[in-house]
Design an enzyme around this catalytic site. Structure first.
Site, PDB file in Angstrom:
ATOM      1  N   SER A 157       0.626  30.965  11.895  1.00 47.34           N
ATOM      2  CA  SER A 157       0.671  30.502  13.278  1.00 47.34           C
ATOM      3  C   SER A 157       0.153  31.588  14.212  1.00 47.34           C
ATOM      4  O   SER A 157       0.223  32.789  13.896  1.00 47.34           O
ATOM      5  CB  SER A 157       2.133  30.193  13.607  1.00 47.34           C
ATOM      6  OG  SER A 157       2.340  30.175  14.991  1.00 47.34           O
ATOM      7  N   TYR A 168      11.313  32.782  14.674  1.00 44.42           N
ATOM      8  CA  TYR A 168      10.351  31.909  13.975  1.00 44.42           C
ATOM      9  C   TYR A 168       9.049  32.674  13.699  1.00 44.42           C
ATOM     10  O   TYR A 168       8.566  32.715  12.555  1.00 44.42           O
ATOM     11  CB  TYR A 168      10.072  30.649  14.810  1.00 44.42           C
ATOM     12  CG  TYR A 168       8.838  29.904  14.356  1.00 44.42           C
ATOM     13  CD1 TYR A 168       8.837  29.174  13.169  1.00 44.42           C
ATOM     14  CD2 TYR A 168       7.647  29.945  15.105  1.00 44.42           C
ATOM     15  CE1 TYR A 168       7.694  28.510  12.731  1.00 44.42           C
ATOM     16  CE2 TYR A 168       6.510  29.282  14.686  1.00 44.42           C
ATOM     17  CZ  TYR A 168       6.544  28.565  13.499  1.00 44.42           C
ATOM     18  OH  TYR A 168       5.402  27.919  13.070  1.00 44.42           O
ATOM     19  N   LYS A 192       6.957  34.061  10.069  1.00 47.56           N
ATOM     20  CA  LYS A 192       5.540  33.881   9.700  1.00 47.56           C
ATOM     21  C   LYS A 192       4.906  35.239   9.421  1.00 47.56           C
ATOM     22  O   LYS A 192       4.102  35.383   8.503  1.00 47.56           O
ATOM     23  CB  LYS A 192       4.786  33.163  10.823  1.00 47.56           C
ATOM     24  CG  LYS A 192       5.202  31.718  11.018  1.00 47.56           C
ATOM     25  CD  LYS A 192       4.766  30.848   9.850  1.00 47.56           C
ATOM     26  CE  LYS A 192       5.209  29.410  10.005  1.00 47.56           C
ATOM     27  NZ  LYS A 192       4.959  28.575   8.834  1.00 47.56           N
TER      28      LYS A 192
HETATM   29  N1  LIG Z   1       3.240  22.084  14.785  1.00 41.29           N
HETATM   30  C1  LIG Z   1       2.931  23.272  15.249  1.00 41.29           C
HETATM   31  O1  LIG Z   1       2.810  23.470  16.464  1.00 41.29           O
HETATM   32  C2  LIG Z   1       2.680  24.445  14.314  1.00 41.29           C
HETATM   33  C3  LIG Z   1       1.978  25.561  14.776  1.00 41.29           C
HETATM   34  C4  LIG Z   1       1.771  26.625  13.903  1.00 41.29           C
HETATM   35  C5  LIG Z   1       2.262  26.582  12.599  1.00 41.29           C
HETATM   36  N2  LIG Z   1       2.952  25.486  12.183  1.00 41.29           N
HETATM   37  C6  LIG Z   1       3.483  25.474  10.809  1.00 41.29           C
HETATM   38  O2  LIG Z   1       2.927  24.397  10.081  1.00 41.29           O
HETATM   39  C7  LIG Z   1       3.877  23.896   9.145  1.00 41.29           C
HETATM   40  C8  LIG Z   1       4.011  22.390   9.328  1.00 41.29           C
HETATM   41  O3  LIG Z   1       4.381  22.134  10.678  1.00 41.29           O
HETATM   42  P1  LIG Z   1       4.623  20.662  11.211  1.00 41.29           P
HETATM   43  O4  LIG Z   1       4.339  20.683  12.661  1.00 41.29           O
HETATM   44  O5  LIG Z   1       3.936  19.672  10.357  1.00 41.29           O
HETATM   45  O6  LIG Z   1       6.199  20.573  11.007  1.00 41.29           O
HETATM   46  P2  LIG Z   1       7.095  19.362  10.485  1.00 41.29           P
HETATM   47  O7  LIG Z   1       8.505  19.742  10.707  1.00 41.29           O
HETATM   48  O8  LIG Z   1       6.603  18.071  11.033  1.00 41.29           O
HETATM   49  O9  LIG Z   1       6.781  19.373   8.916  1.00 41.29           O
HETATM   50  C9  LIG Z   1       7.423  20.245   8.025  1.00 41.29           C
HETATM   51  C10 LIG Z   1       7.829  19.424   6.816  1.00 41.29           C
HETATM   52  O10 LIG Z   1       8.476  20.289   5.881  1.00 41.29           O
HETATM   53  C11 LIG Z   1       9.632  19.639   5.393  1.00 41.29           C
HETATM   54  N3  LIG Z   1      10.569  20.693   4.990  1.00 41.29           N
HETATM   55  C12 LIG Z   1      11.226  21.567   5.788  1.00 41.29           C
HETATM   56  N4  LIG Z   1      11.977  22.391   5.038  1.00 41.29           N
HETATM   57  C13 LIG Z   1      11.801  22.019   3.742  1.00 41.29           C
HETATM   58  C14 LIG Z   1      12.289  22.480   2.504  1.00 41.29           C
HETATM   59  N5  LIG Z   1      13.151  23.507   2.443  1.00 41.29           N
HETATM   60  N6  LIG Z   1      11.896  21.866   1.369  1.00 41.29           N
HETATM   61  C15 LIG Z   1      11.030  20.831   1.405  1.00 41.29           C
HETATM   62  N7  LIG Z   1      10.524  20.345   2.558  1.00 41.29           N
HETATM   63  C16 LIG Z   1      10.897  20.928   3.701  1.00 41.29           C
HETATM   64  C17 LIG Z   1      10.140  18.788   6.537  1.00 41.29           C
HETATM   65  O11 LIG Z   1      10.957  17.727   6.098  1.00 41.29           O
HETATM   66  C18 LIG Z   1       8.815  18.309   7.141  1.00 41.29           C
HETATM   67  O12 LIG Z   1       8.405  17.102   6.537  1.00 41.29           O
HETATM   68  C19 LIG Z   1       5.169  24.674   9.378  1.00 41.29           C
HETATM   69  O13 LIG Z   1       5.244  25.689   8.430  1.00 41.29           O
HETATM   70  C20 LIG Z   1       4.983  25.241  10.774  1.00 41.29           C
HETATM   71  O14 LIG Z   1       5.674  26.447  10.938  1.00 41.29           O
HETATM   72  C21 LIG Z   1       3.160  24.404  13.006  1.00 41.29           C
END
Ligand SMILES: NC(=O)c1ccc[n+]([C@@H]2O[C@H](COP(=O)([O-])OP(=O)(O)OC[C@H]3O[C@@H](n4cnc5c(N)ncnc54)[C@H](O)[C@@H]3O)[C@@H](O)[C@H]2O)c1
Length: 368
Positions: A152, A176, A180
């Protein structure tokens, strides 16, 4: 030919094709970014296997993915922290690589519950890496371990200047972002110790928008922490007004500036990252952003223009962990992967709004 026999042949054809398509394990594949990435992978002829415990997603997403792509979805329901389970999944599916998205992502929650985040994000990464180590090292029939990791822009902490290139110093402003950063450092150490690893680190900026079908989109639990779902929930009447966190930042209109990237472009970035790792065997770290910064009020205006919906807002105190400006220099991703963002902010607003209108209560709405 009787219909049953025809269906039987189709099913076996599908089994044959899906068996032949190279598999990729997609942890967190039921989430916002994972679901859109799933569709792009299938379009690219890759068979994703979703590993998700639905901690922050709705099981209905699985049917929606089958509907969009026209084929059943391979799902392994479970926790990425459960290392024996992850190892078993890897052995059974023998994927050519792993895209790791599973984890917790709410900055505010991480400030209130830091240990939850250290455990889920860092613990999850360790569990996955050790499972991969057990299955793929020493390098054998399955090939060398290959990983695409969702990092991120938070790993830049509070950047001294913008736009941000990948060689800016790393930092963090909240637990958070700290998780990362620690995971990136762990990956550096793994690569140094075991050069066989091929690792692509993708530093996402701010994903927004939804699939054009409006069958999948962003569906946060509780009050949204991200701007776009907040806007759409105000526009649909679920929330009374938008809270703008901070109006006194050193930016042109005083509100925070971010690099919003269409979820479809971000999802494409995973496919090209995977292909590049497979083609070159070289690890890399890239920003996935557009290179343009928009303030919160710019986004509100773009949303109102694109949708015709009024969005009342109130400026409130700054939120802990937020920085004034954060936008990418995306030139390395273009040079290395041939990737660049194609969608505009207006498209992000229009697609996010279409998703919200068809699914006023998110996936809990039922069939879209
Ligand atoms: N959305 C954003 O703004 C953003 C920005 C930068 C980085 N990210 C990173 O991208 C990744 C995905 O983000 P997103 O927006 O799709 O989030 P999200 O919460 O929609 O998706 C994450 C998924 O992981 C699953 N999950 C969580 N913990 C788990 C575990 N222990 N075992 C199995 N499954 C698990 C959740 O059920 C969910 O389906 C994350 O790692 C997040 O940190 C997101």
């Amino acid at each position: 030919m009787p219909l049953v026999a025809f269906a039987h042949i189709l099913f076996h054809l599908y089994k044959k094709v899906s068996h032949q398509a190279p598999r990729i394990l997609l942890t967190g594949g039921a989430g916002y970014i994972g679901s859109h990435t799933f569709v792009k992978l299938r379009e690219a002829g890759i068979e994703p296997v979703i590993l998700d415990n639905f901690a922050n997603s709705h099981p209905a997403v699985v049917d929606r993915l089958a509907q969009i792509t026209g084929a059943p979805v391979l799902l392994e329901r479970g926790d990425v922290l459960d290392q024996p389970f992850v190892e078993d999944v890897l052995r059974r599916h023998a994927p050519a690589g792993v895209i790791h998205l599973a984890g917790d992502k709410a900055v505010g929650e991480s400030v209130a519950q830091p240990l939850k985040y250290f455990r889920s994000n860092i613990g999850g990464a360790i569990s996955l890496l050790q499972a991969m180590e057990a299955v793929y090292l020493p390098v054998g029939a399955l090939g060398a371990p290959l990983l695409v990791f969702s990092s991120s822009a938070t790993v830049y902490g509070d950047p001294a200047t913008v736009p941000i290139t990948e060689d800016f110093p790393r930092g963090h402003t909240d637990p958070y972002g700290h998780t990362k950063l620690v995971i990136e450092e762990m990956l550096d150490a793994v690569r140094a110790a075991q050069p066989a690893w091929r690792i692509g680190v993708l530093r996402y900026f701010n994903p927004a928008g939804a699939h054009p079908s409006a069958l999948i989109g962003e569906d946060p639990n509780g009050t949204p922490a991200n701007l776009m779902p907040y806007l759409t929930q105000v526009a649909i009447g679920r929330l009374p007004h938008l809270r703008v966190f901070g109006g006194d930042y050193p930016t042109p209109d005083g509100t925070g500036v971010r690099d919003y990237i269409h979820i479809q472009d971000l999802a494409d970035g995973h496919v090209v990252a995977l292909r590049a790792l497979q083609r070159t065997g070289e690890s890399f770290t890239v920003n996935l952003g557009t290179g343009r910064g928009y303030s919160v009020l710019d986004v509100v205006k773009a949303f109102v223009d694109a949708t015709g919906r009024p969005v009342p807002y109130r400026i409130v105190d700054r939120r802990p962990g937020d920085v004034a400006q954060c936008y990418a220099d995306p030139s390395r991703a273009k040079a290395l992967l041939g990737w660049e963002a194609r969608h505009t902010l207006e498209q992000m607003c229009a697609d996010a709004w279409r998703w919200q209108q068809r699914n006023p209560q998110g996936y809990a709405t039922g069939a879209a």
